[in-house]
Design an enzyme around this catalytic site. Structure first.
Site, PDB file in Angstrom:
ATOM      1  N   ASP A  25     -32.410 -45.592  67.934  1.00 50.03           N
ATOM      2  CA  ASP A  25     -32.692 -46.343  66.717  1.00 50.03           C
ATOM      3  C   ASP A  25     -33.388 -47.668  67.018  1.00 50.03           C
ATOM      4  O   ASP A  25     -32.867 -48.513  67.747  1.00 50.03           O
ATOM      5  CB  ASP A  25     -31.390 -46.607  65.963  1.00 50.03           C
ATOM      6  CG  ASP A  25     -31.627 -47.210  64.588  1.00 50.03           C
ATOM      7  OD1 ASP A  25     -32.530 -46.707  63.874  1.00 50.03           O
ATOM      8  OD2 ASP A  25     -30.934 -48.168  64.224  1.00 50.03           O
ATOM      9  N   LYS A  75     -22.441 -43.734  63.313  1.00 48.02           N
ATOM     10  CA  LYS A  75     -23.251 -44.948  63.356  1.00 48.02           C
ATOM     11  C   LYS A  75     -22.400 -46.147  63.784  1.00 48.02           C
ATOM     12  O   LYS A  75     -21.218 -46.007  64.115  1.00 48.02           O
ATOM     13  CB  LYS A  75     -23.898 -45.180  61.999  1.00 48.02           C
ATOM     14  CG  LYS A  75     -24.900 -44.102  61.616  1.00 48.02           C
ATOM     15  CD  LYS A  75     -25.733 -44.523  60.424  1.00 48.02           C
ATOM     16  CE  LYS A  75     -26.854 -43.532  60.154  1.00 48.02           C
ATOM     17  NZ  LYS A  75     -27.781 -44.004  59.109  1.00 48.02           N
ATOM     18  N   ARG A  87     -45.056 -34.122  30.482  1.00 50.66           N
ATOM     19  CA  ARG A  87     -44.670 -35.264  31.307  1.00 50.66           C
ATOM     20  C   ARG A  87     -43.560 -34.912  32.293  1.00 50.66           C
ATOM     21  O   ARG A  87     -43.593 -35.335  33.452  1.00 50.66           O
ATOM     22  CB  ARG A  87     -44.256 -36.429  30.409  1.00 50.66           C
ATOM     23  CG  ARG A  87     -43.820 -37.699  31.139  1.00 50.66           C
ATOM     24  CD  ARG A  87     -44.730 -38.092  32.283  1.00 50.66           C
ATOM     25  NE  ARG A  87     -46.128 -38.122  31.920  1.00 50.66           N
ATOM     26  CZ  ARG A  87     -47.134 -38.041  32.784  1.00 50.66           C
ATOM     27  NH1 ARG A  87     -46.877 -37.893  34.073  1.00 50.66           N
ATOM     28  NH2 ARG A  87     -48.381 -38.088  32.378  1.00 50.66           N
ATOM     29  N   GLU A 128     -25.770 -42.459  66.852  1.00 48.95           N
ATOM     30  CA  GLU A 128     -26.827 -43.474  66.810  1.00 48.95           C
ATOM     31  C   GLU A 128     -26.644 -44.451  67.971  1.00 48.95           C
ATOM     32  O   GLU A 128     -25.546 -44.952  68.205  1.00 48.95           O
ATOM     33  CB  GLU A 128     -26.746 -44.224  65.481  1.00 48.95           C
ATOM     34  CG  GLU A 128     -27.773 -45.336  65.321  1.00 48.95           C
ATOM     35  CD  GLU A 128     -27.541 -46.109  64.042  1.00 48.95           C
ATOM     36  OE1 GLU A 128     -28.220 -45.806  63.044  1.00 48.95           O
ATOM     37  OE2 GLU A 128     -26.671 -47.003  64.033  1.00 48.95           O
ATOM     38  N   LYS A 176     -32.708 -40.802  52.308  1.00 46.89           N
ATOM     39  CA  LYS A 176     -33.311 -41.836  51.452  1.00 46.89           C
ATOM     40  C   LYS A 176     -34.135 -41.167  50.351  1.00 46.89           C
ATOM     41  O   LYS A 176     -35.364 -41.243  50.309  1.00 46.89           O
ATOM     42  CB  LYS A 176     -34.146 -42.788  52.287  1.00 46.89           C
ATOM     43  CG  LYS A 176     -33.298 -43.567  53.293  1.00 46.89           C
ATOM     44  CD  LYS A 176     -34.135 -44.433  54.208  1.00 46.89           C
ATOM     45  CE  LYS A 176     -33.267 -45.149  55.235  1.00 46.89           C
ATOM     46  NZ  LYS A 176     -34.059 -45.960  56.181  1.00 46.89           N
TER      47      LYS A 176
END
Length: 283
Positions: A220, A169, A102, A199, A137
């Site tokens: 973006d 950002k 597994r 960004e 992510k």
């Protein structure tokens, strides 16, 4: 995964944690039913078409349980398989093959799913200069595996973490007061070898980022038309990354705007595991 592709100590830490989580003090079912020295053979078979990634990770798992395990892969990472293809064969103790099954499949299926999805995006832009990028992510603790799988699918790794590249950002810009001020602060504080990306969400921000000297400008959540305007304005003065709401239906059109990179969070945050099965035969 080839040994040159990763830090062996880091991989050992990840696998050791997985062992503590899944096996703990021991596989009480297998260890109390299967005699210790019973030998067996096993094979793994693709149950769907895709790209394989993570074979050496699977080998490391089984070898921790049986150091004498015979390992016979039929392909290498990055190879394409079709449903029914035998991926690998192995021989060892029945306990090792059953206890490690597994853990090995969980990682191999996830990594192969990422590689398979990445390959779809790479194929969709193959007639352009665009490189498909991953993002941060990823599953915490599994980023090394996730990003390796992206490479096996033909993609390109973006920054590994918060430490190896500057990404300015909206919240950074708000704190600094402007894009220009944020870039100036960063340039004074970090090595000139560190890439600085900014960004942007509109042409005014794009123009400021260019004038501030950003190395990469992220467009973006822009429309394709706006991205084309931005690329034309930047005109090679910085590399250009498209990001936000990217999918296979849209990706070809985005690539044609002239951007250099397209980053896609779904490569790793919405993984569909590639179906792979293991079959064990007692010797």
């Amino acid at each position: 995964m080839q040994e040159s592709e990763f830090n062996i100590q880091e991989i050992e830490l990840i696998i050791n944690h997985a062992f503590r989580e899944d096996i703990g003090s021991g596989d009480i079912t297998t260890n109390n039913i299967v005699p210790k020295n019973t030998l067996a053979a096993a094979s793994m078979t693709a149950k769907a078409d895709g790209i394989i990634a993570g074979l050496n990770i699977a080998k490391m798992i089984f070898r921790k349980l049986d150091e004498n395990l015979e390992w016979n892969p039929k392909i290498i990472d990055g190879d394409r398989v079709v449903k029914g293809d035998v991926i690998l064969e192995m021989k060892g103790t029945f306990r090792a093959l059953l206890t490690g099954e597994r853990l090995a499949l969980n990682l191999l299926q996830r990594m192969s799913g990422i590689a398979t999805e990445t390959a779809k995006y790479v194929a969709a832009v193959k007639e352009t200069k665009v490189k498909i990028l991953d993002t941060r992510k990823t599953v915490p603790g599994l980023r090394t595996f996730d990003k390796y799988a992206v490479k096996m699918g033909g993609g390109t790794n973006h920054r590994i973490g918060l430490y190896d590249m500057v990404m300015i950002k909206d919240n950074h810009i708000m704190m600094a007061g402007s894009i220009t001020a944020a870039v100036e602060q960063i340039r004074k504080a970090v090595s000139s070898e560190i890439t600085v990306e900014v960004e942007t969400t509109n042409l005014i921000e794009v123009k400021e980022a260019v004038n501030a000297g950003a190395d990469i400008i992220m467009l973006d959540n822009m429309s394709n038309e706006l991205m084309k305007e931005a690329v034309d304005y930047i005109s090679g003065r910085a590399l250009v990354e498209a990001s936000g709401n990217m999918n296979l239906e849209r990706i070809s059109g985005v690539a044609k705007t002239g951007v250099d990179f397209i980053s896609i969070g779904a490569l790793t945050h919405s993984v569909v595991a590639l179906d792979i099965s293991q079959n064990i035969i007692i010797k």
